[in-house]
Design a protein around this motif. Structure first.
Motif, PDB file in Angstrom:
ATOM      1  N   ALA A  89       0.863  -1.185   0.000  1.00 49.16           N
ATOM      2  CA  ALA A  89       0.000   0.000   0.000  1.00 49.16           C
ATOM      3  C   ALA A  89       0.893   1.227   0.000  1.00 49.16           C
ATOM      4  O   ALA A  89       1.103   1.860   1.033  1.00 49.16           O
ATOM      5  CB  ALA A  89      -0.925   0.002   1.211  1.00 49.16           C
ATOM      6  N   GLU A  90       1.452   1.531  -1.154  1.00 46.38           N
ATOM      7  CA  GLU A  90       2.310   2.709  -1.284  1.00 46.38           C
ATOM      8  C   GLU A  90       1.421   3.935  -1.151  1.00 46.38           C
ATOM      9  O   GLU A  90       0.507   4.157  -1.939  1.00 46.38           O
ATOM     10  CB  GLU A  90       3.021   2.691  -2.641  1.00 46.38           C
ATOM     11  CG  GLU A  90       3.771   3.973  -3.011  1.00 46.38           C
ATOM     12  CD  GLU A  90       5.052   4.178  -2.217  1.00 46.38           C
ATOM     13  OE1 GLU A  90       5.116   3.739  -1.075  1.00 46.38           O
ATOM     14  OE2 GLU A  90       5.974   4.825  -2.758  1.00 46.38           O
ATOM     15  N   GLY A  91       1.662   4.719  -0.109  1.00 51.76           N
ATOM     16  CA  GLY A  91       0.742   5.807   0.222  1.00 51.76           C
ATOM     17  C   GLY A  91      -0.324   5.342   1.197  1.00 51.76           C
ATOM     18  O   GLY A  91      -1.442   5.852   1.209  1.00 51.76           O
ATOM     19  N   ASN A  92       0.039   4.378   2.047  1.00 55.23           N
ATOM     20  CA  ASN A  92      -0.898   3.814   3.006  1.00 55.23           C
ATOM     21  C   ASN A  92      -1.547   4.886   3.880  1.00 55.23           C
ATOM     22  O   ASN A  92      -2.740   4.824   4.189  1.00 55.23           O
ATOM     23  CB  ASN A  92      -0.164   2.795   3.887  1.00 55.23           C
ATOM     24  CG  ASN A  92      -1.042   1.652   4.351  1.00 55.23           C
ATOM     25  OD1 ASN A  92      -2.257   1.757   4.363  1.00 55.23           O
ATOM     26  ND2 ASN A  92      -0.414   0.558   4.749  1.00 55.23           N
ATOM     27  N   ILE A  93      -0.763   5.882   4.272  1.00 53.51           N
ATOM     28  CA  ILE A  93      -1.290   6.945   5.122  1.00 53.51           C
ATOM     29  C   ILE A  93      -2.407   7.706   4.410  1.00 53.51           C
ATOM     30  O   ILE A  93      -3.381   8.143   5.035  1.00 53.51           O
ATOM     31  CB  ILE A  93      -0.162   7.903   5.574  1.00 53.51           C
ATOM     32  CG1 ILE A  93      -0.634   8.830   6.686  1.00 53.51           C
ATOM     33  CG2 ILE A  93       0.397   8.705   4.399  1.00 53.51           C
ATOM     34  CD1 ILE A  93      -0.889   8.120   8.003  1.00 53.51           C
ATOM     35  N   ASN A  94      -2.290   7.853   3.092  1.00 55.71           N
ATOM     36  CA  ASN A  94      -3.350   8.502   2.331  1.00 55.71           C
ATOM     37  C   ASN A  94      -4.594   7.613   2.282  1.00 55.71           C
ATOM     38  O   ASN A  94      -5.721   8.099   2.413  1.00 55.71           O
ATOM     39  CB  ASN A  94      -2.870   8.804   0.912  1.00 55.71           C
ATOM     40  CG  ASN A  94      -1.726   9.789   0.880  1.00 55.71           C
ATOM     41  OD1 ASN A  94      -1.548  10.587   1.793  1.00 55.71           O
ATOM     42  ND2 ASN A  94      -0.923   9.732  -0.169  1.00 55.71           N
ATOM     43  N   HIS A  95      -4.367   6.323   2.068  1.00 56.15           N
ATOM     44  CA  HIS A  95      -5.471   5.365   1.993  1.00 56.15           C
ATOM     45  C   HIS A  95      -6.324   5.413   3.259  1.00 56.15           C
ATOM     46  O   HIS A  95      -7.565   5.500   3.186  1.00 56.15           O
ATOM     47  CB  HIS A  95      -4.909   3.962   1.769  1.00 56.15           C
ATOM     48  CG  HIS A  95      -5.928   2.904   1.520  1.00 56.15           C
ATOM     49  ND1 HIS A  95      -6.714   2.388   2.534  1.00 56.15           N
ATOM     50  CD2 HIS A  95      -6.279   2.238   0.387  1.00 56.15           C
ATOM     51  CE1 HIS A  95      -7.523   1.459   2.036  1.00 56.15           C
ATOM     52  NE2 HIS A  95      -7.277   1.339   0.739  1.00 56.15           N
ATOM     53  N   VAL A  96      -5.682   5.356   4.427  1.00 59.72           N
ATOM     54  CA  VAL A  96      -6.463   5.284   5.667  1.00 59.72           C
ATOM     55  C   VAL A  96      -7.073   6.628   6.037  1.00 59.72           C
ATOM     56  O   VAL A  96      -7.945   6.688   6.910  1.00 59.72           O
ATOM     57  CB  VAL A  96      -5.620   4.733   6.844  1.00 59.72           C
ATOM     58  CG1 VAL A  96      -5.060   3.366   6.500  1.00 59.72           C
ATOM     59  CG2 VAL A  96      -4.516   5.697   7.248  1.00 59.72           C
ATOM     60  N   HIS A  97      -6.654   7.698   5.351  1.00 57.11           N
ATOM     61  CA  HIS A  97      -7.278   9.005   5.564  1.00 57.11           C
ATOM     62  C   HIS A  97      -8.312   9.344   4.492  1.00 57.11           C
ATOM     63  O   HIS A  97      -8.757  10.491   4.380  1.00 57.11           O
ATOM     64  CB  HIS A  97      -6.208  10.098   5.648  1.00 57.11           C
ATOM     65  CG  HIS A  97      -5.521  10.137   6.982  1.00 57.11           C
ATOM     66  ND1 HIS A  97      -4.432   9.359   7.275  1.00 57.11           N
ATOM     67  CD2 HIS A  97      -5.804  10.834   8.112  1.00 57.11           C
ATOM     68  CE1 HIS A  97      -4.052   9.580   8.531  1.00 57.11           C
ATOM     69  NE2 HIS A  97      -4.870  10.464   9.062  1.00 57.11           N
ATOM     70  N   GLY A  98      -8.687   8.352   3.689  1.00 60.09           N
ATOM     71  CA  GLY A  98      -9.759   8.548   2.724  1.00 60.09           C
ATOM     72  C   GLY A  98      -9.357   9.285   1.470  1.00 60.09           C
ATOM     73  O   GLY A  98     -10.219   9.730   0.704  1.00 60.09           O
ATOM     74  N   MET A  99      -8.058   9.430   1.236  1.00 57.10           N
ATOM     75  CA  MET A  99      -7.577  10.129   0.047  1.00 57.10           C
ATOM     76  C   MET A  99      -7.272   9.136  -1.072  1.00 57.10           C
ATOM     77  O   MET A  99      -7.401   7.921  -0.895  1.00 57.10           O
ATOM     78  CB  MET A  99      -6.367  10.980   0.408  1.00 57.10           C
ATOM     79  CG  MET A  99      -6.732  12.117   1.373  1.00 57.10           C
ATOM     80  SD  MET A  99      -5.400  13.299   1.685  1.00 57.10           S
ATOM     81  CE  MET A  99      -4.334  12.331   2.744  1.00 57.10           C
ATOM     82  N   GLU A 100      -6.854   9.643  -2.229  1.00 63.92           N
ATOM     83  CA  GLU A 100      -6.761   8.803  -3.425  1.00 63.92           C
ATOM     84  C   GLU A 100      -5.348   8.541  -3.919  1.00 63.92           C
ATOM     85  O   GLU A 100      -5.173   7.790  -4.877  1.00 63.92           O
ATOM     86  CB  GLU A 100      -7.584   9.449  -4.552  1.00 63.92           C
ATOM     87  CG  GLU A 100      -9.068   9.574  -4.199  1.00 63.92           C
ATOM     88  CD  GLU A 100      -9.893  10.195  -5.307  1.00 63.92           C
ATOM     89  OE1 GLU A 100      -9.290  10.632  -6.327  1.00 63.92           O
ATOM     90  OE2 GLU A 100     -11.126  10.246  -5.172  1.00 63.92           O
ATOM     91  N   ASP A 101      -4.331   9.138  -3.311  1.00 69.19           N
ATOM     92  CA  ASP A 101      -2.953   8.978  -3.779  1.00 69.19           C
ATOM     93  C   ASP A 101      -2.297   7.751  -3.152  1.00 69.19           C
ATOM     94  O   ASP A 101      -1.520   7.851  -2.199  1.00 69.19           O
ATOM     95  CB  ASP A 101      -2.126  10.230  -3.458  1.00 69.19           C
ATOM     96  CG  ASP A 101      -2.520  11.410  -4.309  1.00 69.19           C
ATOM     97  OD1 ASP A 101      -3.242  11.207  -5.303  1.00 69.19           O
ATOM     98  OD2 ASP A 101      -2.120  12.540  -3.991  1.00 69.19           O
TER      99      ASP A 101
END
Length: 266
Positions: A89-101
């Motif tokens: 999950a490259e950009g995991n922090i974005n994923h768990v914050h509901g973002m798309e990157d």
């Protein structure tokens, strides 16, 4: 040199990464998950565990004899041979914050040089691929880096590699952003690195640098940019490899100027 076996392998790796991408997409929400640091970290680990369950064994199976780089936040050289350097999950922090990157990446590293990579963006369905000597592609279309030669017209970017880096690294990031704001046009500061490096490979951005050697965030983009005609070095201007302490990927017409600016940052 284009390795025919690597080209044949690419379609198999794409299938595995896309399957992993479906798992990560199904876990995505449009809202942030977790409030406390412990909750956010738990969500990140849950993403990693779910996707690694889809990635690991199939990738090791399609390349017999290859090994697995366990720590996605690790840097430095690997032992000789072939290794899978993967970010589930490259950009995991974005994923768990509901973002798309965010994306799923898998890169085959041979003797500390990336030779094959797949970067899949599950929300858009876009897939970036590269094989040494075979060029870089987006959904099969050949990619080419920017033709710019004026740093004053350049869109460049950087970001931190991991939470909790040392204070000197954070200060260098800040000083480098200031230096490029003065000398460039626009500076993006974001994570993850791969999501900026695909833009460099596609000619949408002109350069990306990082004061870190985290392998999983750099190997995919390094191969994509170099195969798209870009220049990839460390911050001393030497050829980049997984043990290099710094990283710069740029359009060839801007690499020297960007490196010169960054050389002023201590």
């Amino acid at each position: 040199m284009l390795f025919a076996a690597d080209t044949t392998l690419l379609s198999e790796v794409m299938a595995v990464v896309k399957a992993a991408g479906r798992t990560l997409r199904d876990r995505h929400t449009s809202h942030a998950r977790g409030v406390s640091l412990d909750e956010v970290v738990a969500e990140i680990h849950a993403n990693d565990d779910a996707v690694l369950g889809v990635l690991r064994e199939p990738l090791l199976r399609v390349r017999p004899g290859s090994r697995w780089a366990e720590d996605e936040l690790a840097g430095g050289v690997l032992p000789s041979g072939e290794w899978w350097v993967v970010d589930p999950a490259e950009g995991n922090i974005n994923h768990v914050h509901g973002m798309e990157d965010w994306a799923v990446t898998a890169t085959l590293v041979r003797d500390n040089r990336p030779v094959l990579t797949v970067v899949h963006l599950p929300l858009t369905g876009d897939t970036y691929t590269a094989v040494t000597g075979g060029g870089a592609r987006l959904n099969g279309r050949v990619l080419k880096v920017s033709a710019k030669t004026d740093l004053g017209a350049a869109l460049v970017g950087t970001g931190q590699a991991r939470p909790g880096e040392d204070e000197r690294t954070f200060r260098r990031i800040g000083d480098s952003v200031t230096a490029l704001l003065i000398n460039g046009l626009v500076v993006r500061v974001s994570v993850p690195a791969t999501m900026q490096l695909i833009h460099v490979a596609a000619g949408r951005m002109d350069a990306f640098w990082q004061f870190s050697d985290v392998r999983s965030g750099l190997v995919a983009g390094a191969l994509l940019v170099s195969e798209a005609g870009g220049t990839v070095t460390d911050l001393a201007g030497e050829a980049w490899h997984t043990g290099s302490p710094g990283f710069l990927a740029a359009a060839p017409g801007l690499h020297t100027a960007t490196l010169k600016v960054l050389s002023t940052v201590n």
